[in-house]
Design an enzyme around this catalytic site. Structure first.
Site, PDB file in Angstrom:
ATOM      1  N   TYR A  48      16.976  -2.849 -33.959  1.00 46.76           N
ATOM      2  CA  TYR A  48      16.462  -1.487 -33.730  1.00 46.76           C
ATOM      3  C   TYR A  48      14.944  -1.536 -33.543  1.00 46.76           C
ATOM      4  O   TYR A  48      14.388  -0.894 -32.651  1.00 46.76           O
ATOM      5  CB  TYR A  48      16.838  -0.606 -34.923  1.00 46.76           C
ATOM      6  N   LYS A  84      12.984  -0.334 -30.141  1.00 46.99           N
ATOM      7  CA  LYS A  84      12.059   0.811 -30.114  1.00 46.99           C
ATOM      8  C   LYS A  84      10.642   0.397 -29.735  1.00 46.99           C
ATOM      9  O   LYS A  84       9.886   1.203 -29.178  1.00 46.99           O
ATOM     10  CB  LYS A  84      12.097   1.546 -31.451  1.00 46.99           C
ATOM     11  N   SER A 113      11.338   6.850 -28.864  1.00 44.57           N
ATOM     12  CA  SER A 113      11.142   5.601 -29.593  1.00 44.57           C
ATOM     13  C   SER A 113      11.431   5.891 -31.065  1.00 44.57           C
ATOM     14  O   SER A 113      12.400   6.588 -31.375  1.00 44.57           O
ATOM     15  CB  SER A 113       9.728   5.081 -29.348  1.00 44.57           C
TER      16      SER A 113
HETATM   17  N1  LIG Z   1      17.313  10.614 -36.921  1.00 44.42           N
HETATM   18  C1  LIG Z   1      16.256   9.863 -37.181  1.00 44.42           C
HETATM   19  O1  LIG Z   1      15.828   9.741 -38.346  1.00 44.42           O
HETATM   20  C2  LIG Z   1      15.548   9.159 -36.041  1.00 44.42           C
HETATM   21  C3  LIG Z   1      14.312   8.544 -36.312  1.00 44.42           C
HETATM   22  C4  LIG Z   1      13.644   7.895 -35.292  1.00 44.42           C
HETATM   23  C5  LIG Z   1      14.200   7.840 -34.028  1.00 44.42           C
HETATM   24  N2  LIG Z   1      15.402   8.426 -33.791  1.00 44.42           N
HETATM   25  C6  LIG Z   1      15.949   8.343 -32.429  1.00 44.42           C
HETATM   26  O2  LIG Z   1      16.254   9.631 -31.950  1.00 44.42           O
HETATM   27  C7  LIG Z   1      17.262   9.514 -30.943  1.00 44.42           C
HETATM   28  C8  LIG Z   1      18.347  10.568 -31.188  1.00 44.42           C
HETATM   29  O3  LIG Z   1      19.042  10.229 -32.360  1.00 44.42           O
HETATM   30  P1  LIG Z   1      19.577  11.293 -33.419  1.00 44.42           P
HETATM   31  O4  LIG Z   1      18.901  10.968 -34.693  1.00 44.42           O
HETATM   32  O5  LIG Z   1      19.522  12.649 -32.885  1.00 44.42           O
HETATM   33  O6  LIG Z   1      21.073  10.738 -33.586  1.00 44.42           O
HETATM   34  P2  LIG Z   1      22.534  11.394 -33.378  1.00 44.42           P
HETATM   35  O7  LIG Z   1      23.465  10.286 -33.721  1.00 44.42           O
HETATM   36  O8  LIG Z   1      22.637  12.662 -34.117  1.00 44.42           O
HETATM   37  O9  LIG Z   1      22.577  11.682 -31.811  1.00 44.42           O
HETATM   38  C9  LIG Z   1      22.627  10.638 -30.865  1.00 44.42           C
HETATM   39  C10 LIG Z   1      23.670  10.965 -29.824  1.00 44.42           C
HETATM   40  O10 LIG Z   1      23.670   9.875 -28.865  1.00 44.42           O
HETATM   41  C11 LIG Z   1      24.996   9.664 -28.466  1.00 44.42           C
HETATM   42  N3  LIG Z   1      25.156   8.304 -27.945  1.00 44.42           N
HETATM   43  C12 LIG Z   1      25.171   7.146 -28.662  1.00 44.42           C
HETATM   44  N4  LIG Z   1      25.389   6.116 -27.852  1.00 44.42           N
HETATM   45  C13 LIG Z   1      25.509   6.602 -26.592  1.00 44.42           C
HETATM   46  C14 LIG Z   1      25.774   6.016 -25.334  1.00 44.42           C
HETATM   47  N5  LIG Z   1      25.966   4.698 -25.205  1.00 44.42           N
HETATM   48  N6  LIG Z   1      25.848   6.813 -24.244  1.00 44.42           N
HETATM   49  C15 LIG Z   1      25.683   8.161 -24.370  1.00 44.42           C
HETATM   50  N7  LIG Z   1      25.449   8.779 -25.551  1.00 44.42           N
HETATM   51  C16 LIG Z   1      25.368   8.002 -26.653  1.00 44.42           C
HETATM   52  C17 LIG Z   1      25.818   9.885 -29.728  1.00 44.42           C
HETATM   53  O11 LIG Z   1      27.184  10.180 -29.423  1.00 44.42           O
HETATM   54  C18 LIG Z   1      25.088  11.054 -30.382  1.00 44.42           C
HETATM   55  O12 LIG Z   1      25.691  12.291 -30.063  1.00 44.42           O
HETATM   56  C19 LIG Z   1      17.747   8.077 -30.994  1.00 44.42           C
HETATM   57  O13 LIG Z   1      17.148   7.340 -29.945  1.00 44.42           O
HETATM   58  C20 LIG Z   1      17.258   7.585 -32.331  1.00 44.42           C
HETATM   59  O14 LIG Z   1      17.053   6.188 -32.360  1.00 44.42           O
HETATM   60  C21 LIG Z   1      16.091   9.076 -34.767  1.00 44.42           C
END
Ligand SMILES: NC(=O)c1ccc[n+]([C@@H]2O[C@H](COP(=O)([O-])OP(=O)(O)OC[C@H]3O[C@@H](n4cnc5c(N)ncnc54)[C@H](O)[C@@H]3O)[C@@H](O)[C@H]2O)c1
Length: 256
Positions: free
Chosen positions: A159, A163, A146
């Site tokens: 978003y 979430k 989330s």
């Molecule tokens: N980075 C932050 O600050 C943060 C904060 C809160 C939550 N999140 C959540 O953490 C999770 C991971 O994100 P992250 O920050 O590591 O981002 P990231 O962009 O580095 O990694 C996400 C990966 O998901 C892949 N992806 C996107 N759409 C896709 C699809 N339709 N099918 C398959 N793969 C797909 C992308 O290619 C990417 O490699 C997400 O759910 C994001 O919402 C991130």
């Protein structure tokens, strides 16, 4: 903790287990896949980006099984299940995208559908795909990613809703299938240094949320810090009686 101590304590906790990790080519998913493998597991590493998967596979080795798939595609869940080649023990529903912080007056339908599809519907479809075999096996750990955006307003409306929805999905699965050995939990990360992209596409959001976020956020986490918490919830021994929770991994941001 030193590497040696950690290796001794955790080395075998996922040995013999198979995990599906979505978004495993980058950021939190990549760090989690790596940790699951370090600690003995085999990972079906799903990402929409083939180059990211190729790069990670070359670095991590044969326990990282790359599967290029779009979790929103009709055939996505089936394709991932075929790559797993049997029941899985752990599902890390991690793939996600941001929404440019668009508030509702600036939101277009395409952004709404895309963000909800990837962040929420994609997670639901993978749970639905893998749950029956977990139920048959009598165990399964699901960790849905989330966000802090489910605890405070720090993103756009699409978003934020997606979430919050992840938490509903997590709790519903926990309530319905907990007695049959399924643990379904969520992680709410604060800001993490990844490729997700946190640009404001809205002047209103930048003006309204930017200063509040800057004043309250404790700073950006390394993806590994999230991986540790995700692996904790995925671990049937460490988290054996933990089901239906939302674990904030945000350096205390949610209390500010
Ligand atoms: N980075 C932050 O600050 C943060 C904060 C809160 C939550 N999140 C959540 O953490 C999770 C991971 O994100 P992250 O920050 O590591 O981002 P990231 O962009 O580095 O990694 C996400 C990966 O998901 C892949 N992806 C996107 N759409 C896709 C699809 N339709 N099918 C398959 N793969 C797909 C992308 O290619 C990417 O490699 C997400 O759910 C994001 O919402 C991130």
């Amino acid at each position: 903790m030193s590497t040696t101590t950690r290796a001794t304590e955790y080395a075998a906790r996922f040995s013999g287990l198979t995990a599906v990790v979505t978004g495993a080519g980058s950021g939190i998913g990549l760090a989690t896949a790596r940790m699951l493998i370090e600690d003995g597991g085999r990972v079906i590493a799903v990402d929409i980006s083939q180059p990211r998967l190729d790069e990670a596979a070359a670095l991590i080795g044969p326990s990282y099984i790359p599967v290029a798939a779009d979790i929103t595609a009709e055939a996505g869940p089936q394709l991932i299940a075929e790559a797993a080649g049997g029941p899985i023990d752990i599902l890390i529903n991690n793939a996600g995208i941001m929404d440019g912080f668009l508030p509702i007056t600036e939101l277009d339908d395409a952004t709404w559908h895309k963000v909800l599809n990837v962040n929420l519907t994609g997670q639901m479809r993978l749970v639905r795909q893998f749950l029956p075999a977990m139920l048959e096996a009598g165990h399964g750990a699901i960790v849905n990613i989330s966000s802090e955006a489910a605890l405070r307003i720090c993103a756009g409306v699409a978003y934020t809703v997606s979430k919050h929805g992840v938490i509903g999905l997590t709790k519903h699965v926990a309530a319905m299938y907990g007695p049959q050995g399924i643990r379904s939990n969520a992680i709410a990360p604060g800001g993490v240094k990844t490729n997700v992209g946190g640009e404001f596409l809205s002047q209103l959001a930048a003006a309204r949320l930017g200063p509040i976020m800057a004043a309250t956020s404790p700073g950006m986490a390394e993806p590994e810090w999230l991986a540790r918490a995700i692996c904790f919830l995925a671990d049937d021994h460490a988290a054996s009686h933990i089901n239906g929770i939302v674990l904030a991994v945000d350096g205390g941001w949610s209390v500010m």
